[in-house]
Design a protein around this motif. Structure first.
Motif, mmCIF file in Angstrom:
data_model
loop_
_atom_site.group_PDB
_atom_site.id
_atom_site.type_symbol
_atom_site.label_atom_id
_atom_site.label_comp_id
_atom_site.label_asym_id
_atom_site.label_seq_id
_atom_site.Cartn_x
_atom_site.Cartn_y
_atom_site.Cartn_z
ATOM 1 N N ILE A 1 1.082 -1.346 0.351
ATOM 2 C CA ILE A 1 -0.035 0.015 -0.025
ATOM 3 C C ILE A 1 1.160 1.737 -0.164
ATOM 4 O O ILE A 1 2.029 1.376 0.819
ATOM 5 C CB ILE A 1 -1.450 -0.357 1.303
ATOM 6 N N ASP A 2 0.717 2.005 -0.945
ATOM 7 C CA ASP A 2 0.774 3.105 -0.521
ATOM 8 C C ASP A 2 2.746 3.807 -1.534
ATOM 9 O O ASP A 2 2.977 3.962 -0.765
ATOM 10 C CB ASP A 2 1.338 4.317 0.807
ATOM 11 N N ALA A 3 2.978 2.174 -1.612
ATOM 12 C CA ALA A 3 4.525 1.613 -2.392
ATOM 13 C C ALA A 3 5.185 3.378 -2.645
ATOM 14 O O ALA A 3 6.787 3.601 -3.238
ATOM 15 C CB ALA A 3 4.438 0.952 -3.270
ATOM 16 N N GLY A 4 4.627 3.873 -3.370
ATOM 17 C CA GLY A 4 5.054 5.459 -4.573
ATOM 18 C C GLY A 4 5.565 6.675 -3.475
ATOM 19 O O GLY A 4 6.060 7.180 -3.169
ATOM 20 N N LYS A 5 4.716 6.563 -2.759
ATOM 21 C CA LYS A 5 4.200 7.395 -1.336
ATOM 22 C C LYS A 5 5.621 7.017 -0.918
ATOM 23 O O LYS A 5 6.310 7.993 -0.288
ATOM 24 C CB LYS A 5 2.931 7.747 -0.687
ATOM 25 N N LYS A 6 5.364 6.356 -0.138
ATOM 26 C CA LYS A 6 6.779 5.626 0.236
ATOM 27 C C LYS A 6 8.319 5.632 0.172
ATOM 28 O O LYS A 6 9.922 6.516 0.560
ATOM 29 C CB LYS A 6 6.937 4.263 1.284
ATOM 30 N N MET A 7 8.174 5.731 -1.181
ATOM 31 C CA MET A 7 9.302 5.535 -1.865
ATOM 32 C C MET A 7 10.334 7.139 -1.896
ATOM 33 O O MET A 7 10.983 7.895 -1.940
ATOM 34 C CB MET A 7 9.457 5.205 -3.078
ATOM 35 N N LEU A 8 9.670 8.244 -2.654
ATOM 36 C CA LEU A 8 9.224 9.356 -2.216
ATOM 37 C C LEU A 8 9.909 9.729 -0.453
ATOM 38 O O LEU A 8 10.460 10.375 -0.753
ATOM 39 C CB LEU A 8 7.752 10.444 -2.657
ATOM 40 N N LEU A 9 9.350 9.602 0.154
ATOM 41 C CA LEU A 9 9.049 9.984 0.930
ATOM 42 C C LEU A 9 10.696 9.387 2.069
ATOM 43 O O LEU A 9 11.860 9.868 2.731
ATOM 44 C CB LEU A 9 8.790 8.994 2.746
ATOM 45 N N CYS A 10 10.977 8.005 1.618
ATOM 46 C CA CYS A 10 13.170 7.565 1.610
ATOM 47 C C CYS A 10 13.807 8.004 0.871
ATOM 48 O O CYS A 10 13.968 8.086 1.758
ATOM 49 C CB CYS A 10 12.082 5.985 1.890
ATOM 50 N N VAL A 11 13.594 8.587 -0.075
ATOM 51 C CA VAL A 11 14.881 9.693 -0.614
ATOM 52 C C VAL A 11 14.434 10.855 -0.113
ATOM 53 O O VAL A 11 16.266 10.949 -0.086
ATOM 54 C CB VAL A 11 14.551 9.412 -2.762
ATOM 55 N N ALA A 12 13.858 11.474 0.151
ATOM 56 C CA ALA A 12 14.167 12.873 0.775
ATOM 57 C C ALA A 12 14.398 12.483 1.520
ATOM 58 O O ALA A 12 15.651 12.985 2.925
ATOM 59 C CB ALA A 12 12.322 13.529 0.939
ATOM 60 N N GLY A 13 14.053 11.195 3.072
ATOM 61 C CA GLY A 13 14.995 10.664 4.257
ATOM 62 C C GLY A 13 16.441 10.720 3.598
ATOM 63 O O GLY A 13 17.489 11.100 4.506
ATOM 64 N N PHE A 14 16.728 10.029 2.473
ATOM 65 C CA PHE A 14 18.002 10.032 2.729
ATOM 66 C C PHE A 14 18.979 11.128 2.298
ATOM 67 O O PHE A 14 20.487 10.977 2.638
ATOM 68 C CB PHE A 14 17.861 9.035 1.544
ATOM 69 N N GLY A 15 17.473 11.807 1.618
ATOM 70 C CA GLY A 15 19.124 13.137 1.561
ATOM 71 C C GLY A 15 18.989 14.435 2.505
ATOM 72 O O GLY A 15 20.161 14.956 2.823
ATOM 73 N N VAL A 16 17.754 14.390 3.356
ATOM 74 C CA VAL A 16 18.532 14.874 4.623
ATOM 75 C C VAL A 16 19.329 14.229 5.729
ATOM 76 O O VAL A 16 20.547 14.896 6.433
ATOM 77 C CB VAL A 16 16.707 14.735 5.144
ATOM 78 N N CYS A 17 19.429 12.889 5.782
ATOM 79 C CA CYS A 17 20.504 12.444 6.529
ATOM 80 C C CYS A 17 21.914 12.918 5.362
ATOM 81 O O CYS A 17 22.741 13.083 6.597
ATOM 82 C CB CYS A 17 20.582 10.558 6.044
ATOM 83 N N MET A 18 22.369 12.482 4.374
ATOM 84 C CA MET A 18 23.334 12.642 3.703
ATOM 85 C C MET A 18 24.039 14.746 4.634
ATOM 86 O O MET A 18 24.905 14.600 4.624
ATOM 87 C CB MET A 18 22.956 13.492 2.458
ATOM 88 N N ILE A 19 23.110 15.430 4.489
ATOM 89 C CA ILE A 19 22.983 16.759 4.842
ATOM 90 C C ILE A 19 23.876 16.812 6.079
ATOM 91 O O ILE A 19 24.612 17.384 6.395
ATOM 92 C CB ILE A 19 21.703 17.486 5.020
ATOM 93 N N LEU A 20 22.186 16.187 7.027
ATOM 94 C CA LEU A 20 23.543 15.878 8.769
ATOM 95 C C LEU A 20 24.381 15.403 8.783
ATOM 96 O O LEU A 20 25.578 15.726 9.548
ATOM 97 C CB LEU A 20 22.534 15.405 9.491
ATOM 98 N N PHE A 21 25.107 13.905 7.878
ATOM 99 C CA PHE A 21 26.318 13.473 7.881
ATOM 100 C C PHE A 21 27.303 14.440 7.123
ATOM 101 O O PHE A 21 28.478 14.905 8.087
ATOM 102 C CB PHE A 21 26.178 12.097 6.579
#
Length: 416
Positions: free
Chosen positions: A295-315
């Protein structure tokens, strides 16, 4: 196969009961370990010899260029030639590359004085050609080991788990071997694991090519994979999202600099930094194997890629080794979801006789984005500084997610 198809729906380990798939998993495990060990050692060795972040970026470029050049033809070959023969040939070439790095590592400083780093980059270039053919062949060979499409999600999850698991162990093993036993021991392990992969692949029976009602001229065959991807909005948007996220958001190429100058760890610490994203990825892949995303695989994919970007900024902003490890681990968690969703979509939506060509397009846009992203990271780090480069990349990843979410409505509404 002697296994009920319905078992896939209830047994997360069902696909591992297929003997040839187990051999495939063991082969991927061995080869990925070898390549990860090699990647850590080459990166550390190049930076140790040159002290130049751009030199690290050039490693990725040396591998990406040949892979991209051969990609379309490799896809055509994978759809028209025995896929097992292609795989065996590629692993043999990778074995030659590993052996060459081992030989060059003896008296490295004397060799450097005469030849510089050119031999190392040349070997990476050759391995890029082999990996350009290897990707489409393995992508299209794996489904032939399964009874039917109902096994795809389970197989993709375990294949991803295997790859990520090896990516956890490989960098750590490489860093520890390099730190405690030296470069020759590290490259020897690389050679030995590549030999094991060759043996496991050899034990899998060759499979006939899928029936193909279309006999296209080679030019049309090469272009048909591109047309298929660009005419399928879901696949195209998923590939594009991963492409730009990895291109701008990855910081792997710069980890030797972070380990050496910012976090103040040696090659052992570098190994753990390299392993952290994969550790997060394998944990999430195992979870998805037991709890598939529907369920909502597309939305979860978008949110997770955004989370990836946030992790890179903080790293990029972190100066604490353990906090950096945590952020890299979380980036792997987010990345794993995206990879599994994209891989499942491609396996499910692509006709059997076109899997090689479609996989080659994916390799051009996503498979090589890691290497091109390494060059981008090295080049931007040269101009802006290491920390600014990583923060900039994370911000660009967030921008890409926003644009994709706005433009790709079919991906945003996707359910599996």
């Amino acid at each position: 196969m002697g296994i009920e198809k319905s078992a896939v729906k209830h047994d997360p380990y069902a696909v591992l009961k297929i003997p040839e798939f187990r051999l495939f998993v063991l082969a991927r495990l061995s080869l990925t370990l070898a390549l990860q060990i090699q990647s850590v050692i080459v990166g550390w060795q190049i930076y140790d010899l040159t002290q130049d972040p751009l030199a690290l970026g050039l490693i990725g470029l040396a591998e990406a260029i040949p892979s991209i050049i051969v990609a379309l033809y490799a896809g055509h070959v994978a759809d028209s030639t025995s896929r097992k023969k292609i795989i065996i040939t590629c692993v043999l070439v990778l074995l030659v590359c590993s052996s060459a790095l081992l030989v060059y590592s003896f008296n490295i400083h004397q060799s450097m004085a005469v030849l510089g780093t050119i031999p190392i980059y040349s070997v990476i270039f050759l391995s890029g050609i082999a990996r350009g053919f290897f990707g489409p062949a393995t992508f299209s060979f794996m489904p032939q080991l399964l009874p039917d499409k109902t096994w795809y999600i389970n197989a993709v999850s375990w294949s991803s788990t295997t790859w990520q698991g090896a990516s956890v162990a490989g960098p750590a093993i490489g860093g520890l071997l390099y730190g405690f036993f030296g470069v020759q021991a590290s490259y020897s392990a690389d050679v030995g694991l590549t030999l094991m992969a060759l043996l496991f692949f050899f034990l899998i029976a060759a499979k006939p090519l899928p029936e193909n009602t279309q006999r296209l001229p080679i030019k049309e065959s090469l272009l048909s994979g591109i047309r298929f991807v660009f005419n399928n909005q879901v696949i195209l948007s998923a590939i594009s999202l991963d492409l730009f996220a990895v291109l701008f958001g990855g910081a792997v190429a710069l980890l030797p600099i972070f380990a050496s100058e910012i976090l103040h760890t040696g090659p052992q610490g570098l190994g753990f930094l390299r392993a952290a994203p994969a550790l997060g990825s394998v944990a999430m892949a195992v979870y998805i194997t037991h709890h598939p995303i529907k369920i909502d695989a597309g939305k979860k994919m978008l949110l997770c890629v955004a989370g990836f970007g946030v992790c890179m900024i903080l790293f990029g902003l972190s100066t604490n080794f353990y906090f950096s490890l945590l952020l890299l681990g979380l980036s792997g968690v987010f990345d794993s979801i995206s990879v599994i969703i994209r891989s499942t979509l491609m396996q499910t939506l692509t006709p059997e006789h076109m899997k090689g060509r479609v996989s080659s397009v994916n390799n051009i846009f996503v498979g090589s984005s890691n290497e091109i992203g390494s060059f981008e990271s090295g080049a931007v780090a040269k101009l802006m500084g290491v920390v600014s480069s990583v923060v900039f990349g994370g911000c660009m990843t967030l921008l890409v997610v926003g644009i994709t979410a706005f433009k790709a409505d079919k991906l945003r509404k996707l359910n599996l």
